[in-house]
Structures are given as structure tokens and as C-alpha cells.
Design a protein around this motif. Sequence first.
Motif, PDB file in Angstrom:
ATOM      1  N   ARG A 536      42.591   1.525  18.069  1.00 46.84           N
ATOM      2  CA  ARG A 536      41.729   1.405  19.233  1.00 46.84           C
ATOM      3  C   ARG A 536      42.093   0.136  19.996  1.00 46.84           C
ATOM      4  O   ARG A 536      42.761  -0.760  19.453  1.00 46.84           O
ATOM      5  N   ARG A 558      38.236   4.381  26.433  1.00 45.58           N
ATOM      6  CA  ARG A 558      37.963   3.895  25.081  1.00 45.58           C
ATOM      7  C   ARG A 558      37.983   2.373  25.051  1.00 45.58           C
ATOM      8  O   ARG A 558      38.865   1.747  25.650  1.00 45.58           O
ATOM      9  N   SER A 563      33.330   4.941  23.403  1.00 51.31           N
ATOM     10  CA  SER A 563      34.128   5.839  24.234  1.00 51.31           C
ATOM     11  C   SER A 563      33.230   6.503  25.268  1.00 51.31           C
ATOM     12  O   SER A 563      32.043   6.771  25.013  1.00 51.31           O
ATOM     13  N   LEU A 587      39.339  14.903  21.497  1.00 51.88           N
ATOM     14  CA  LEU A 587      38.325  14.039  20.883  1.00 51.88           C
ATOM     15  C   LEU A 587      38.365  14.148  19.364  1.00 51.88           C
ATOM     16  O   LEU A 587      38.245  13.145  18.651  1.00 51.88           O
ATOM     17  N   GLU A 592      36.949  10.739  17.916  1.00 54.74           N
ATOM     18  CA  GLU A 592      36.010  10.140  18.847  1.00 54.74           C
ATOM     19  C   GLU A 592      34.618  10.762  18.740  1.00 54.74           C
ATOM     20  O   GLU A 592      34.467  11.966  18.556  1.00 54.74           O
ATOM     21  N   ARG A 593      33.634   9.906  18.896  1.00 56.93           N
ATOM     22  CA  ARG A 593      32.230  10.325  19.015  1.00 56.93           C
ATOM     23  C   ARG A 593      31.704   9.702  20.302  1.00 56.93           C
ATOM     24  O   ARG A 593      31.502   8.488  20.368  1.00 56.93           O
ATOM     25  N   LEU A 594      31.529  10.518  21.322  1.00 55.39           N
ATOM     26  CA  LEU A 594      31.216   9.999  22.651  1.00 55.39           C
ATOM     27  C   LEU A 594      29.900   9.232  22.662  1.00 55.39           C
ATOM     28  O   LEU A 594      28.887   9.684  22.118  1.00 55.39           O
TER      29      LEU A 594
END
Length: 806
Positions: A536, A558, A563, A587, A592-594
Motif C-alpha cells: 500500500r 488508496r 480506500s 477489489l 480492498e474493503r472500501l
Amino acid sequence: MAGLPGWVLGVALQLQQAVLWPWWAYASLLCGGLALAVGVWRLRPTRAAWLGALLAGVLVGSGLTGARAAHFASQALAPDLQGVDIAITGRIASLPQRLAQGERFEFIVENATRASGPVTLPERIQLGWYAGFAPAADASLWELSPKAPALRAGDRWHFTVRLRSPHGLSNPHGFDRERWLWEQGIQATGYVRNGPRDPAPQRLGSTWYHPLDALRQSVSERIDERVSDPRSGGVLAALVVGDQSAIDRDDWALFRTTGVAHLMSISGLHVTMFAWLATACLGWGWRRLAPVWPQALLAVPTPVVAGLGGVALAATYALFSGWGVPAQRTVIMLAVVVGLRLGVRQWPWPVVWLLAMSAVLLLDPWALMQPGFWLSFVAVGILFATDPGRASRVAQGGVLRRSGRAFTGLLREQGVVTLALAPLTLLLFGQFSVVGLLANLVAIPVVTLLVTPLAMLGAVLPALWELAAWVVQGLSSALQWLGQWSWAAVFRPAAPWPLALAAVAGGGLLVLRLPWVLRSAGLLMLAPALLYVPPRPAPGQFELIALDVGQGSAVLVRTASHSLLYDAGPRFGPDSDAGERVVLPLLRALGERLDATVVSHSDSDHAGGAEAVRAAHPQSRWLASFSADAQERCVAGQRWTWDGVSFEVLRPLPQDYGPDGQGLLSTNAMSCVLRVASAQHSAWLGGDIDAAREVQLALARPQDRATVMLAPHHGSLTSSTPVLLNTLQPHWVLVQSGYRNRFGHPAQAVLDRYRQRAIQWVESPDCGAATWRSAEPDAVQCHRRESRRYWHHGDPNPAHPGVMER
């Protein structure tokens, strides 16, 4: 044995090429490999001979594959024939796929003309016949036609089309449509012109070409008519004729979650069962001829008739069902095994396995890029390697003991395959079904021994299709119950290929017949891939990924631990959108976890995938310019900070909303404008904001600058005004637009403005997904260029200013 892995390695190496060599280079490799193979054949089996055979296999595999690719590429669609009206005559060469807005089919071109005279087209193209205008049945007027006329495989047609070179979306961990079209032998795609001002399409009659496809279509239509439940009927059509497009999208998601997707298409298990049944029936029938025609049994023994006839009928069934990679592998292995038995021989299993793999790649070298190729061959290889031996399978005891032994064997084999394929499944699809072992213990016997035979026999007795549909509905209910478990499937980020390969080897090591001390090393090989976390941005930095979604917009931002998704891409059709097909797979691959989702405005090319994203990420904060909830409206002045990176909404203004929350401006003018800034660099995301609002923003915030800017309204003439560009002074502009889109985005005048100000840009049709990082502000990474293969569209060395580095 050395030549077989060499062949596979040679094919794999050639498939990594970004640009094809001249045909004579591949011919030289092929001739050199054949000459070396002849020389090695005469040597004694020494180490040098083995290395020579391996090298010969590499040269022959890469040379032959490259020569075929160079020949195929030479027949590509001429650039000047893209987007123009062409009158063609030919025949439908595939089972038409039913779409919500029409039908798609492959077409063999016999002749083609345009206004200037005859033209040369690729022999095989893919066409869509979509909803459009057609003559009314009882009048000379034109009315909207909901779908194409009845299209049948083998029919000859004459119609006007518009074509373009194969082009697909290019995103990390996304589907490579251009490779799929290349493998299918398709070098142009397009659609039938059927508007009121176009010449009416003419059906010229039926032909005897493509009889298998015509028969498959007939059976598929009969299933559709007979079975009242369309979802069950789609499963039956997939099992009988290989029409996987008939299966509902929600059903595919359920089958993947429960790990039974391999059973819902023609797999090796189905072909093997069919071959076993055909062999038994042929053997029984041939033996019945003894009292009537004993000379027949003396001339051709029963094992020969049963073995060769079973393989031939299995090959026919595999061809009828679409000739997929699992079916090819099974038919080839059956042919080798039957040949060895009839010749009273036995080869080591690695030779049989490698021979089948080499034969499949000889038929279709690009099958090596298919996930099904690796799942099929790795599963079979694991079963071969862990086979306890023939002695342990001797049938002894009563029926109950034999049945218990058979169930134990099924449980062992399914457990071995499930465990061994788990890392490979994670590598290929980013998910693994935890309930797959339990689901397969139920689904394998039901689908293989009950549903598939009933579906196949239904071609003779259609009433059996209804019975098979009831069984499918019952099985679906059980799978839905399993799929609702919160831990039914595990999702993991996509690991780099060295870690992934180590994990695949570790999964295989865990199930081999070795001491547990050695098997435990497999856990160490699995751990790095299972624990992998994608890198990241550092605190205070951010990353921006402009996805390739065609004519639409979707951008992932990000930071070190958060994100945000800006727009969710377009809706492609009633049952397909970029959120499900592009955004969510990326994702998942990134783990990823928005935390937030901003949908700039309600137009379909920006909000088409929003529902799918919201359903998959309900925890995400929602901001949009069209939300009925006041807490979810984007309004100028909203600010927050993540990991040292600031986010600020610049528009719409509070007065742009009416008392009921409805926007008072056009949908484009209501676009949410978002500014993302670190200490040194910033990004400006403007949706489809129009020229007037651009000027207002520039005059109201003359101090704003942007290192990277998302081209407003995809680079249309109504955006990217000189005032905005002079104020923001962006170093980079990311243009998200569709390939050869009908709006002409980006407009040439807008690109001229960029060029005059020394602003560099990238366009998604040429760049694919574009990644920009504040830690490396002078470079934009283009997925299409970094992962380029020779079947991909575009120039590998573009000449326009939108290059990768400043």
C-alpha cells in the motif's frame, strides 16, 4: 519423456512474447528443433541426450506455435475497414448465444463488398444482432424489434455490418477477452446494421455446414421449450450441449461459492462416465452377436470394439458439447489408455499425463492460458500421483463392503483434489470454497449419475428433462443453504506468481503419498501466499487507479490504510455491469474493503455498477449527487483526512439542490468534484462537469493545482476548458473512454489543448488501467503495455505524447 515437457515449455515461452517475430524466425526454430530431435534420436540415453531432447522440444513447441500465430496475425482486419458499412454474405458458424438485448454468433465470411468494391475480411468474425428497428409484420412501417430473428447455425445470410479489430478491457486480474477471441480464431467483431435506413438483412437459406452446431441448437431450444424453469433449463443446456451462456449469472456465483462450478459444464468426469457407459453397451451388444454371427467376434474381438467404439463415442459427445479443454484432455487420455490396454502395454502415468497435455497444446497452444487447462491437468496429475494402486481396489466382500469402499474412495479423492487445488483456485480466481468438499460429495453423484444421464436421455424422451429439472432445483436449494454460510468461501488477495507457484507446489506436496515430515513442508510453502498482503502507499502518500471500464468512469484511490471508489463504471446490459465484471474482481484481488464510495452523478456510464459495489461493500460510506438521503449527498465543503491525505468535495454547491434534495442542474453539471491531496501532490476528479462549472471552480479557487487530473466528461468538447487547465496546470490527464466510442471521446480539440500546454495524457483504450502514485508523480503505469502479449490490440510503442514517463 524429455521432449514432452520441452514441448510444453516451448509453447509457454512463445506465449510470453509481446510482439511477434517474422514467420521465418519461427520456421528456423522449428527446423532446428526437428533436426536436433532426429540427431538425439540416434544417441544413447545419456544426460546429454536428455538435455538435447528437452531443447528440441522447446524449439519445436515455440517455433510451431509462433509460426501459427504469425500466419493468423497476417489475416487481421485492415484498419481502413473499421467502422464502415460492409455488405457481407456467409453463414452462421456457431451456436448463437442469447443475450438480453439480442444474440451473438460467429460468422464465416464468403464474400464482402463496400461502396468502393470488393474487400477482403478475416474468414471468421463475431457479430451481434441487437435490438433495433425491423419492418412490422403487417405494415410497411418500421417498429422497434426486441430481438434478432431466429438465427440458426448453418444458415446463409446477407446483411450490412460494421466491424472493428478485437478489443477488450485491460485491467489487473481481469478477463482477457482479446486472448479469448484469438483462441477462437476471431479477428474482427461487429454488429448487424438493422436500422430503418439500412438494407434489410436477407436469409438466403440453410446449408449442410456445421451440422453439430445446428443439432446442439435444436436440442438447446427443445430444452428451453420443455422446461418451465429457465434457470434449471440453463443448467441442462450447459450439461447437454455445452451452452454455458444459458446458466444464470446468479447461479454461476452460487456454483463458484460452493465449489461445484466444474460440474456445471462438460467436464472430464462427464466424458469419462459417457465413455464407460458406451464401452459397456458396445461390449454387451457385440457379445450378443456370437450366436448369430460368430465370425464377427473372431474377426474383431469384443475388447477392440468396446474400447475403440467407446473412445469414438466419447469423442463425439465431447465435440457435441463444445470440445472444451477438460473434454479434450479426457478423450486423449482415454485413447492412450485404451491403446495401451489393447496393445498389452503400460506406460508410467507421467508419460500419459504429459502426452495428453502436449496433444491438447498441439490442437490449441493458447489453451495454456486458460484457468480450466491448469485446473484440469493439475487435478488429474494429483489423482495419478496419489493413486493407492490397483491392489487396494480389488473388489472383495459383499455389496455393503464394496459400497463402503467406493464411498471411502470418493471421499479420499475429493478431499485430495480439494486440498491440492485450493492454492491454484486462489491463484486463478482469488477465492476458495470452504464448503466445496461437502458440496461436491452431494453434487458429484447427483450431477454425474442422475442429472447428466437424464439430461442426455431427454434428447430421446423429452419428459426426462422435467425430471432432471426437478433434481436440479433440489440441488440448487441445498447449495443455496450452504452458500449462505458466512464462511462458505474464503477470499484472499492475488499473490505474486513466485509465491503462488510455491503455494501450488505446497498444496500438491501435502497430498502426496510421502511421510508426514516431508508433507509438512507443504505448509511452509503455502504460508507466504496465504499471508500475503498487497503493498500500500506509505503514510502521507496515495495511489490512484483509473480502471479500464470502456465508455465510463471508475477510479480507485488508496492510502496507507483506506480506500475510496470514485464512480462504479457503466452498465453494459440488463444483466451485466462494470461493477460486477471489473471493479469487484480488482477489489478482491487487492484485498480492498472500501471505506467510501463517491458516485459523481446518475448517468449510467458512471453509476451503472453502483448497486453491485454497494451490495458487496455495505460498510462503505456513500456519497452521490442524486441520493434521496441527505446524509449521502456530496456537497461542497465536505472534508476528511486519511493517513495524512486530505479529501475535499468541491461541487455541487448547497444551492444546487432543491428543497426535496433533487438536483436543480443537469445531471452532468451536478457531478461531484473531488480533490485528493498529499503534502506535495494532488488529484482532481471531476466526473462529467460541464464547461460553465469548470470556469466557476477555476475562478473561485485560483490557488488549486493538480498533478494528475481525470479528464472531465471523458475528454468531450464541453469540458477541459482553457481556464481550468491554466489554473490546475496538471502534469498528467487520465482519459477514460471506450474504444472507437460513438461520441468521439476524447475530442481532438481537447487533445490539442493538452499538447499546447505540454500536458501528457493516457487513454484507456491504449493504456488499459492506468496507475499513478504520488510517490512517483512523473510516471503512469499502463496495464495494457506492462502485460502486453502479441494478441493484444494497439501499438506497443505509441508515438503520441501520452507515454509512460515525463
